[in-house]
Scaffold this active site. Structure first.
Site, PDB file in Angstrom:
ATOM      1  N   GLY A   1       0.817  -1.210   0.000  1.00  0.00           N
ATOM      2  CA  GLY A   1       0.000   0.000   0.000  1.00  0.00           C
ATOM      3  C   GLY A   1       0.854   1.265   0.000  1.00  0.00           C
ATOM      4  O   GLY A   1       2.086   1.199  -0.064  1.00  0.00           O
TER       5      GLY A   1
ATOM      6  N   ASP B   1      -3.817 -12.850   4.022  1.00  0.00           N
ATOM      7  CA  ASP B   1      -4.994 -12.035   4.328  1.00  0.00           C
ATOM      8  C   ASP B   1      -5.027 -11.836   5.848  1.00  0.00           C
ATOM      9  O   ASP B   1      -5.093 -12.823   6.597  1.00  0.00           O
ATOM     10  CB  ASP B   1      -6.233 -12.799   3.835  1.00  0.00           C
ATOM     11  CG  ASP B   1      -7.529 -12.070   4.121  1.00  0.00           C
ATOM     12  OD1 ASP B   1      -7.526 -11.111   4.918  1.00  0.00           O
ATOM     13  OD2 ASP B   1      -8.559 -12.478   3.558  1.00  0.00           O
TER      14      ASP B   1
ATOM     15  N   TYR C   1     -15.217   3.370   7.658  1.00  0.00           N
ATOM     16  CA  TYR C   1     -13.773   3.473   7.953  1.00  0.00           C
ATOM     17  C   TYR C   1     -13.548   4.153   9.304  1.00  0.00           C
ATOM     18  O   TYR C   1     -12.809   3.642  10.155  1.00  0.00           O
ATOM     19  CB  TYR C   1     -13.123   4.275   6.825  1.00  0.00           C
ATOM     20  CG  TYR C   1     -11.661   4.582   6.998  1.00  0.00           C
ATOM     21  CD1 TYR C   1     -10.702   3.581   7.014  1.00  0.00           C
ATOM     22  CD2 TYR C   1     -11.222   5.908   7.106  1.00  0.00           C
ATOM     23  CE1 TYR C   1      -9.356   3.878   7.139  1.00  0.00           C
ATOM     24  CE2 TYR C   1      -9.878   6.205   7.221  1.00  0.00           C
ATOM     25  CZ  TYR C   1      -8.949   5.197   7.254  1.00  0.00           C
ATOM     26  OH  TYR C   1      -7.615   5.494   7.376  1.00  0.00           O
TER      27      TYR C   1
ATOM     28  N   LYS D   1     -11.995   2.779  12.885  1.00  0.00           N
ATOM     29  CA  LYS D   1     -10.823   3.399  13.524  1.00  0.00           C
ATOM     30  C   LYS D   1     -11.128   3.742  14.987  1.00  0.00           C
ATOM     31  O   LYS D   1     -10.276   3.551  15.855  1.00  0.00           O
ATOM     32  CB  LYS D   1     -10.372   4.641  12.747  1.00  0.00           C
ATOM     33  CG  LYS D   1      -9.730   4.329  11.399  1.00  0.00           C
ATOM     34  CD  LYS D   1      -8.439   3.528  11.523  1.00  0.00           C
ATOM     35  CE  LYS D   1      -7.737   3.301  10.204  1.00  0.00           C
ATOM     36  NZ  LYS D   1      -6.629   2.327  10.294  1.00  0.00           N
TER      37      LYS D   1
HETATM   38  N1  SER Z   1      -6.434   9.103   3.920  1.00  0.00           N
HETATM   39  C1  SER Z   1      -7.579   8.499   4.560  1.00  0.00           C
HETATM   40  C2  SER Z   1      -8.773   8.561   3.694  1.00  0.00           C
HETATM   41  O1  SER Z   1      -8.888   9.519   2.978  1.00  0.00           O
HETATM   42  C3  SER Z   1      -7.860   9.175   5.860  1.00  0.00           C
HETATM   43  O2  SER Z   1      -7.153   8.537   6.857  1.00  0.00           O
HETATM   44  O3  SER Z   1      -9.598   7.715   3.761  1.00  0.00           O
END
Ligand code: SER
Length: 314
Positions: A11, A50, A139, A143
């Protein structure tokens, strides 16, 4: 750190972190895993695993006698909205697997959180370390839950897990995939290639950002800090600069005067609007002496020079 594992190694962050760790600790002491095949420039030990499959990770830890993990594998905000079930699975179960294994094999862990932990009711300016966390993306939810899980494993099982809330990260080697802050990387690529870019958020959108060199430095700084210096075990606010897209365009035009930016905001604008504009990271600066090196003008200069070289536009 003796034998290091990086998950999500291919990544945006992993592909640069592996090089830095290989330089510092030796090729043979750094192992990368990813769900994807290795892209050609990455050298060293890499395997396909994975993170949501615990035994796969456990086998790697035993095979290479791992004592430190940089757990970067994650779906970002935009991909997470498209595939919320997968985001939950990879982001939550992946982290829990790593924390369980860190407890069982006594490993130290770095895990990045994000500005995405904040939400519509978090203060937008000088967002404090401790404040309302009400993210409205999958997301961001993973977190926040992940931060609490890290703190739990630290308190309950003494797992030495350390974390920072990364802002948008700007880099030229590997493009980010599926984030809201991706525009701050795409704009450079298109400026160099086409002298034109259509931005998916509006000109006044302002978000905290950081150059990759600083993002890597932060990960290494917090991992090298004394245990007593790491006082927050959820995740530290972290930042370098905050700028609007319009301000970024002005800076790019200093080098490419004919560059034009058009605007076509889409659903990603709402995600950006829910995040802070400027973050207060004074606790990271006090506790483990965090300092960034790159400001907006040095980021823009370095990005344009390095991208032009990479794309053969010089
Ligand atoms: N860079 C990430 C995003 O844009 C934020 O942590 O999802």
């Amino acid at each position: 750190m003796k034998r290091i594992l990086i998950t999500g190694v291919h990544g945006q962050i992993g592909s640069e972190l592996i090089e830095e760790l290989q330089n510092r600790y030796g090729m043979e002491n750094v192992v990368g895993v990813d769900i994807k095949e290795r892209p050609s420039p990455t050298s060293g030990i890499c395997e396909i695993v994975d993170v949501s499959h615990k035994t796969g990770i456990q086998n790697i830890i035993e095979k290479y006698n791992i004592d430190t993990v940089f757990h970067l594998a994650s779906l970002l905000s935009v991909k997470g909205e498209k595939k919320p079930d997968l985001a939950w699975d990879v982001n939550m179960n992946g982290l829990k697997n790593i924390l369980d294994l860190a407890r069982d094999y006594t490993m130290k862990v770095f895990w990045p959180s994000s500005i995405a932990v904040f939400g519509p009711n978090s203060p937008k300016k000088n967002t404090p370390q401790s404040t309302v966390l009400d993210p409205n993306t999958m997301y961001g939810i993973t977190k926040v839950a992940g931060e609490l899980l890290c703190n739990y494993y630290f308190e309950k099982f003494a797992v030495d897990v350390r974390s920072v809330r990364y802002p948008g990260i700007i880099s030229y080697k590997t493009e980010p995939g599926g984030g809201t802050t991706d525009y701050a990387v795409e704009i450079f690529l298109e400026a160099v290639k086409k002298k034109e870019y259509t931005c998916f958020v509006g000109p006044e959108t302002r978000l905290p950002m950081m150059y990759m060199t600083d993002a890597i430095k932060a990960a290494l700084d917090i991992m090298q800090a004394e245990v007593s210096q790491v006082k927050i075990r959820t995740s530290y606010n972290l930042t370098a600069v905050s700028f609007s897209v319009a301000e970024l365009v002005i800076e790019i035009k200093k080098y490419i005067p004919e560059f034009t930016c058009h605007y076509a905001p889409d659903f990603r604008q709402n995600i950006a609007n829910s995040w802070p504009q400027v973050i207060d990271d004074s606790e990271a600066r006090q506790d483990w002496n965090w300092e960034h090196r790159y400001d907006l003008s040095s980021i823009v200069k370095d990005m344009l020079v390095k991208l032009s070289e990479r794309l053969n536009y010089v």
